[in-house]
Structure formats: structure tokens, C-alpha cells
Design a protein around this motif. Structure first.
Motif, mmCIF file in Angstrom:
data_model
loop_
_atom_site.group_PDB
_atom_site.id
_atom_site.type_symbol
_atom_site.label_atom_id
_atom_site.label_comp_id
_atom_site.label_asym_id
_atom_site.label_seq_id
_atom_site.Cartn_x
_atom_site.Cartn_y
_atom_site.Cartn_z
ATOM 1 N N LEU A 159 7.590 5.830 -14.418
ATOM 2 C CA LEU A 159 8.862 5.113 -14.305
ATOM 3 C C LEU A 159 8.922 4.300 -13.027
ATOM 4 C CD1 LEU A 159 11.803 4.557 -15.127
ATOM 5 C CD2 LEU A 159 12.422 6.704 -14.020
ATOM 6 N N SER A 160 8.516 4.894 -11.914
ATOM 7 C CA SER A 160 8.557 4.178 -10.634
ATOM 8 C C SER A 160 7.581 3.006 -10.629
ATOM 9 C CB SER A 160 8.230 5.145 -9.489
ATOM 10 O OG SER A 160 9.130 6.221 -9.466
ATOM 11 N N GLY A 161 6.396 3.197 -11.188
ATOM 12 C CA GLY A 161 5.427 2.109 -11.231
ATOM 13 C C GLY A 161 5.890 0.953 -12.071
ATOM 14 N N LEU A 162 6.461 1.250 -13.250
ATOM 15 C CA LEU A 162 6.961 0.168 -14.108
ATOM 16 C C LEU A 162 8.125 -0.571 -13.457
ATOM 17 C CD1 LEU A 162 6.827 1.809 -17.653
ATOM 18 C CD2 LEU A 162 5.400 -0.052 -16.770
ATOM 19 N N LEU A 163 9.007 0.165 -12.796
ATOM 20 C CA LEU A 163 10.128 -0.495 -12.122
ATOM 21 C C LEU A 163 9.645 -1.374 -10.981
ATOM 22 C CD1 LEU A 163 12.863 2.308 -12.007
ATOM 23 C CD2 LEU A 163 12.792 0.273 -13.463
ATOM 24 N N LEU A 164 8.631 -0.907 -10.243
ATOM 25 C CA LEU A 164 8.105 -1.701 -9.142
ATOM 26 C C LEU A 164 7.478 -2.998 -9.651
ATOM 27 C CD1 LEU A 164 7.407 -2.004 -6.139
ATOM 28 C CD2 LEU A 164 5.316 -0.695 -6.572
ATOM 29 N N LEU A 165 6.659 -2.898 -10.700
ATOM 30 C CA LEU A 165 6.048 -4.101 -11.258
ATOM 31 C C LEU A 165 7.103 -5.033 -11.861
ATOM 32 C CD1 LEU A 165 2.838 -2.679 -12.975
ATOM 33 C CD2 LEU A 165 2.989 -4.023 -10.880
ATOM 34 N N THR A 166 8.138 -4.474 -12.451
ATOM 35 C CA THR A 166 9.201 -5.302 -13.028
ATOM 36 C C THR A 166 9.921 -6.098 -11.955
ATOM 37 O OG1 THR A 166 9.493 -3.715 -14.833
ATOM 38 C CG2 THR A 166 11.294 -5.253 -14.419
ATOM 39 N N VAL A 167 10.204 -5.446 -10.835
ATOM 40 C CA VAL A 167 10.880 -6.149 -9.743
ATOM 41 C C VAL A 167 9.990 -7.244 -9.171
ATOM 42 C CG1 VAL A 167 11.812 -5.871 -7.414
ATOM 43 C CG2 VAL A 167 12.384 -4.215 -9.185
ATOM 44 N N LEU A 168 8.694 -6.959 -9.024
ATOM 45 C CA LEU A 168 7.784 -7.969 -8.476
ATOM 46 C C LEU A 168 7.644 -9.177 -9.397
ATOM 47 C CD1 LEU A 168 4.899 -5.757 -7.004
ATOM 48 C CD2 LEU A 168 6.769 -6.865 -5.778
ATOM 49 N N LEU A 169 7.728 -8.970 -10.699
ATOM 50 C CA LEU A 169 7.564 -10.059 -11.662
ATOM 51 C C LEU A 169 8.887 -10.650 -12.121
ATOM 52 C CD1 LEU A 169 4.706 -8.577 -13.871
ATOM 53 C CD2 LEU A 169 4.527 -10.462 -12.243
ATOM 54 N N LEU A 170 9.996 -10.199 -11.553
ATOM 55 C CA LEU A 170 11.295 -10.720 -11.984
ATOM 56 C C LEU A 170 11.452 -12.219 -11.723
ATOM 57 C CD1 LEU A 170 13.919 -9.870 -13.308
ATOM 58 C CD2 LEU A 170 14.844 -9.359 -11.043
ATOM 59 N N PRO A 171 11.023 -12.760 -10.558
ATOM 60 C CA PRO A 171 11.108 -14.226 -10.399
ATOM 61 C C PRO A 171 10.284 -14.985 -11.440
ATOM 62 C CG PRO A 171 10.810 -13.172 -8.265
ATOM 63 C CD PRO A 171 10.613 -12.113 -9.298
ATOM 64 N N ASN A 172 9.144 -14.451 -11.850
ATOM 65 C CA ASN A 172 8.381 -15.083 -12.922
ATOM 66 C C ASN A 172 9.190 -15.135 -14.206
ATOM 67 O OD1 ASN A 172 6.547 -13.655 -10.939
ATOM 68 N ND2 ASN A 172 5.012 -14.871 -12.011
ATOM 69 N N ALA A 173 9.858 -14.025 -14.524
ATOM 70 C CA ALA A 173 10.666 -13.981 -15.735
ATOM 71 C C ALA A 173 11.828 -14.968 -15.678
ATOM 72 C CB ALA A 173 11.187 -12.559 -15.963
ATOM 73 N N VAL A 174 12.413 -15.139 -14.498
ATOM 74 C CA VAL A 174 13.515 -16.107 -14.367
ATOM 75 C C VAL A 174 13.026 -17.526 -14.621
ATOM 76 C CG1 VAL A 174 15.129 -17.099 -12.702
ATOM 77 C CG2 VAL A 174 14.872 -14.625 -12.847
ATOM 78 N N GLY A 181 0.790 -1.222 0.000
ATOM 79 C CA GLY A 181 0.000 0.000 0.000
ATOM 80 C C GLY A 181 0.821 1.269 0.000
ATOM 81 N N VAL A 182 1.951 1.274 0.697
ATOM 82 C CA VAL A 182 2.753 2.500 0.776
ATOM 83 C C VAL A 182 3.287 2.906 -0.600
ATOM 84 C CG1 VAL A 182 4.876 3.480 1.727
ATOM 85 C CG2 VAL A 182 3.305 2.228 3.212
ATOM 86 N N PRO A 183 3.895 2.008 -1.394
ATOM 87 C CA PRO A 183 4.331 2.438 -2.736
ATOM 88 C C PRO A 183 3.171 2.860 -3.635
ATOM 89 C CG PRO A 183 5.446 0.417 -2.101
ATOM 90 C CD PRO A 183 4.360 0.635 -1.104
ATOM 91 N N VAL A 184 2.023 2.152 -3.552
ATOM 92 C CA VAL A 184 0.888 2.519 -4.400
ATOM 93 C C VAL A 184 0.366 3.899 -4.036
ATOM 94 C CG1 VAL A 184 -1.488 1.911 -4.983
ATOM 95 C CG2 VAL A 184 0.261 0.135 -4.897
ATOM 96 N N GLU A 209 2.860 -3.321 -23.703
ATOM 97 C CA GLU A 209 4.085 -2.549 -23.521
ATOM 98 C C GLU A 209 4.510 -2.646 -22.064
ATOM 99 O OE1 GLU A 209 3.569 1.396 -24.858
ATOM 100 O OE2 GLU A 209 3.377 0.847 -26.971
ATOM 101 N N PHE A 210 5.540 -3.444 -21.859
ATOM 102 C CA PHE A 210 6.049 -3.689 -20.508
ATOM 103 C C PHE A 210 7.536 -3.989 -20.633
ATOM 104 C CE2 PHE A 210 6.558 -6.279 -16.602
ATOM 105 C CZ PHE A 210 6.092 -5.337 -15.692
ATOM 106 N N PRO A 211 8.380 -3.515 -19.711
ATOM 107 C CA PRO A 211 9.827 -3.719 -19.872
ATOM 108 C C PRO A 211 10.237 -5.173 -20.026
ATOM 109 C CG PRO A 211 9.412 -2.053 -18.201
ATOM 110 C CD PRO A 211 8.073 -2.613 -18.584
#
Length: 507
Positions: free
Chosen positions: A252-267, A40-43, A299-301
């Protein structure tokens, strides 16, 4: 004052000297609120930083609650068409599991008598109470809406399993040890049904270690592919991922946050790519080393790191990564087959038992790969984007096949080298200067220090290496030659000692 401040909250003992149930209940509530605050705090911060936000504060809190539910694996509805959103951010899910695990372990570590409603039951109840509030708050209209009954069932199941595992972890036998023991008992009963020459006696721990090492190798391969794709996109791919980030600080901050959260999925998707079956980014698409078929993707990094459409070509070289991931399991199983870590009295395994152990490790890896492939995938919307991620069954079969293809011959080769060409294991795990494994160090010393004209005693140098029955023609032809070489070396060494004035024990 220092003693009062150092005490935990609600540490007042009850009638029987136990910790009150209310404290355990509040521990579950606190665990849920901390996890909700991590989302909630980042959102809310992004909502405040956005100059022209489309929703009010209630919409931002509903978005945070939907993300919190997604982290538990609970399905969420998206948009006015009620499109399903089931893609779980595994990093967020791992944080929730760790928080619940630690809460259960913390409650179990506090000594004292407690009622049947205390302990993990109270922690689970407090956590689910917060989940009920979040689900009801997110059930209203908005871009993301919860499904009340499925979401509560999924959150309750995850909270119960994680809390119970943490509660059991403080016991002498942890939850993971109980799981391994149950698997070992089940697999051992299957091993007992095999013929004696096909049984890897006491080999279940080695099999589990080999499967875990293979899984770690595949995850490392997936991470290497994601990192390599990011570097190639930044250097030679035109910066497709970087172009998506130039949309203002909030975006930019929102995309980076979602990218970090989904990084294990990408791995995990990268690991499925290295195995060969690849993964899907929508219905009718395929991303694999053999070729890529893509249509329009969001469109997602992370989607910008996908390879270009067309045949695989040089990308087929990534199939070497599963081969490298199978080397460590092959060494572990080969050393176990040679009797390095087997129970006392078990002895080395036969080649057939070694192959059975390697195939069992491959089956365990395949089951784990299928489960992780299923957890890493999901849906982003209805229609074309309803299928994302690896196909679980193909991923599991590919993982099991690659490990079996590498571990079976590799374990047999390591076992052969560990036991020596003659097929017998070194009794004291030491090797002679000429590379021949010693069967008895005392007999070697007697053969070396004896008189020049003395014949080697019965069982002397002849006991250094002896062919085992049924070990093949090569072993029976090479053993006499090596025995004569040992006798010549012993006589030469004794002659040098005698000429230098040194005497053996019999002199």
C-alpha cells in the motif's frame, strides 16, 4: 559560541577574501545527497517493512538509485530482457530541479572574489561526482540497471541548466527575464516584418501572459479530470483503484508513493484528454473523448482511473474545458489591444494586430504543450508498453488550435467593448452616467453647467463622442443620436440647477 554555530560550514576566507572552491564543491555534493535521500529513505523503509523481501540491502539501494536517475529523465533498463524504462516521475524531477536551482542561487548570493573554477562549475562538479557513483552502483545485475553514458549525460545536462539558472537568478535580470527578452526580441523582429496595421506594438509581454494563463487553465482542467475520475471510480466504478491497495501495508505504501510521484504526469495526460487527441497506454491504444480503445494494462491505481472502452458519449463534454481556459487569455489580449497596458505612445492595436497577437500566444502555448506532453510520456517496457502518454505534436497542435479559436474572437470582442461603439478609447478611463465614454471631462462640465439658451461651444458636447474615419455606418448613425441625448441631458440638468437657485460658473 553562538557566533561560531551561526556561521555556514567552510566559511573560512581564502587568500583573496573569497569563499574556497571546496565549499562550492561540497554544496553540489550536499544537494545530490539530499535528493538521493528523498528517494532512498522511503525505499529502504519499505524494504525493511516487507516481511519477505526478494532482494538484499544492495538491491534496495540500487532501486533507490534507479528511481533517482529516473527523476532526472535518465533512461533505465528493466528486467533480464533489458527493457527500456523512460517514464519520468515529474514530481521527483521538479524536486531535483528546485534543489539545483536553489544551490546555484545560494552560491551566487555569497559575495567575494572567486576563481574561475568556483561558483556554479564547482556545484555542478560535486553533483555529477555523486551521479557517477550512483550510476556505477546501479550498473550491476538487478531488476533495474542504469545505462552509464546516457544517464551521466542526462544528469549532467539537467544539473548544468538548473544550476546556471539559479546562479543567474540573483542578478538584476533573472534567467527567466533573459529568456523572455530573447523571445521578445525574436518575435519583435518578426512583428517588424509585418505591415504597420498588423503590428501589435509593445505586445510581447501581454502575449506571454496570455500563453501562460492558457497553460495554467489547461493544467487545471487536467487536474479536474483526474480528481473527477477518482471520485467516479470510488462512487460508481466499483472501486477498481481501491481494490489494488489492499495488498498489505508495504505494498500500500509503495503504490501510494509511486502514485504521488506520477500524479503530475497524470494531470498532463488529463489536459491532453481535454484537448481532444488524448493519450496512449500502450501501442495500438487510445484514450480520448471520442472513444477509448484499451487492452490489458498494468495493475496500478492511476490506470484504474481510465474510462471504460467504447465510444465517448457524454465524455465529449470535456471539450468545453479548453474553451473556458481560453477566456482569460482573450480578456488579457483584448485589454492590451485597447491600450490599457501598452507603452506610452503606442495606442490601441488594430483588429488585425490583435488577431496576430492572439495567434502568437496560441503558437507559444502549442510549443509548451508539445514539450510537456513529451516530458510526461515514456516507456514502461519493450513491445506493447513502449508507448505511454500523449503524442506531443498532436497535443501541441490541439492546444494552439483551441486557443486560437477562442482568443482571436474573444480578444476582438473585448477590444471593441473597451474602445466603445464609436471606436475611440476613453481618454481618462472614466465613463459617464449614461454609459458613454468621456473624451474630455472639462468639455462635459462646460456643457452641463452652461446657460439654458447657450449653444454648446465648438468641440463641446460634439467632442464627447465622434466617429472615427472608416469605422462603419453603424457608428456614424448612432453618434448623432447620442450627441443630441447628451445635449438634452445637459440642458435639463442646467434648468434644474437654475430653478433650485444654484448658479453655474458663468452666472
Amino acid at each position: 559560541m553562538t557566533q561560531l554555530m551561526g556561521r555556514p560550514l567552510l566559511e573560512v576566507p581564502g587568500e583573496l577574501g573569497g569563499r574556497p572552491v571546496l565549499a562550492d564543491l561540497l554544496a553540489g555534493v550536499r544537494t545530490a545527497l539530499v535528493g538521493l535521500a528523498l528517494v532512498g529513505v522511503p525505499v529502504l523503509g519499505l524494504w525493511i517493512a516487507t516481511p519477505y523481501a526478494d532482494s538484499d540491502a544492495a538491491g534496495a539501494t540500487r532501486l533507490a538509485g534507479a528511481l533517482w536517475l529516473l527523476g532526472h529523465g535518465a533512461p533505465v533498463l528493466r528486467g533480464g530482457a533489458d527493457a527500456p524504462l523512460t517514464l519520468t516521475p515529474l514530481l521527483l524531477g521538479a524536486l531535483m530541479v528546485v534543489r539545483l536551482y536553489r544551490a546555484g542561487a545560494g552560491v551566487a548570493s555569497r559575495r567575494g572574489l572567486r576563481s574561475r573554477w568556483g561558483g556554479p562549475v564547482a556545484v555542478w562538479t560535486g553533483y555529477c561526482a555523486v551521479a557517477v557513483g550512483v550510476v556505477l552502483h546501479c550498473a550491476g545485475p538487478g531488476p533495474f540497471r542504469s545505462r552509464v553514458l546516457p544517464d551521466l549525460l542526462v544528469v549532467g545536462l539537467l544539473a548544468g541548466l538548473s544550476t546556471a539558472a539559479g546562479f543567474r537568478s540573483v542578478r538584476p535580470e533573472t534567467a527567466f527575464a533573459r529568456f523572455l527578452r530573447s523571445v521578445a526580441v525574436g518575435t519583435g523582429s518578426w512583428f517588424d516584418r509585418l505591415p504597420p496595421d498588423w503590428r501589435p506594438v509593445g505586445g510581447m509581454p501581454a502575449v506571454c501572459r496570455a500563453a501562460a494563463a492558457a497553460g495554467a487553465g489547461l493544467v487545471a482542467a487536467g487536474g479536474l479530470l483526474v480528481a473527477g475520475a477518482a471520485v467516479l471510480d470510488a462512487v460508481t466504478g466499483g472501486g477498481r483503484g481501491m481494490a489494488l491497495l489492499g495488498r498489505g501495508p508495504a505494498a500500500l505504501s509503495g503504490l501510494l508513493l509511486l502514485t504521488v510521484l506520477l500524479l503530475p504526469n497524470a494531470v498532463l495526460w488529463g489536459a491532453a484528454y481535454a484537448l481532444g487527441p488524448g493519450f496512449e497506454v500502450g501501442a495500438g491504444t487510445l484514450v480520448s473523448p471520442g472513444g477509448t480503445e484499451l487492452g490489458a494494462v498494468p495493475e496500478f491505481p492511476l490506470f484504474a482511473l481510465l474510462p471504460q472502452e467504447g465510444p465517448g458519449g457524454w465524455r465529449l463534454a470535456v471539450l468545453l474545458l479548453p474553451l473556458l481556459a481560453g477566456l482569460v487569455p482573450a480578456v488579457l489580449l483584448g485589454r492590451a489591444a485597447a491600450g490599457r497596458r501598452s507603452p506610452v505612445g503606442a495606442g490601441p492595436w488594430t483588429p488585425a494586430a490583435t488577431a496576430v497577437a492572439a495567434l502568437t500566444a496560441a503558437l507559444l502555448l502549442g510549443a509548451g504543450a508539445a514539450a510537456l506532453g513529451w516530458l510526461s510520456g515514456g516507456a514502461l517496457a519493450a513491445g506493447r508498453m513502449a508507448r505511454l502518454g500523449p503524442v506531443p505534436w498532436w497535443t501541441g497542435l490541439a492546444a494552439a488550435g483551441w486557443l486560437a479559436a477562442v482568443a482571436v474572437p474573444g480578444a476582438l470582442l473585448v477590444r471593441h467593448r473597451a474602445l466603445g461603439p464609436a471606436g475611440v478609447e476613453c481618454a481618462d478611463a472614466a465613463e459617464c452616467a449614461d454609459g458613454v465614454e468621456c473624451a474630455d471631462a472639462a468639455e462635459q462640465a462646460e456643457a452641463v453647467e452652461g446657460p439654458v439658451d447657450a449653444r454648446p461651444p465648438a468641440g463641446g458636447t460634439a467632442g464627447l463622442v465622434r466617429p472615427a474615419p472608416g469605422r462603419g455606418v453603424r457608428a456614424r448613425l448612432t453618434v448623432p443620436v447620442r450627441r443630441r441625448a447628451l445635449e438634452l441631458r445637459a440642458r435639463t440638468h442646467a434648468l434644474v440647477r437654475r430653478l433650485s437657485g444654484q448658479r453655474g460658473p458663468t452666472g
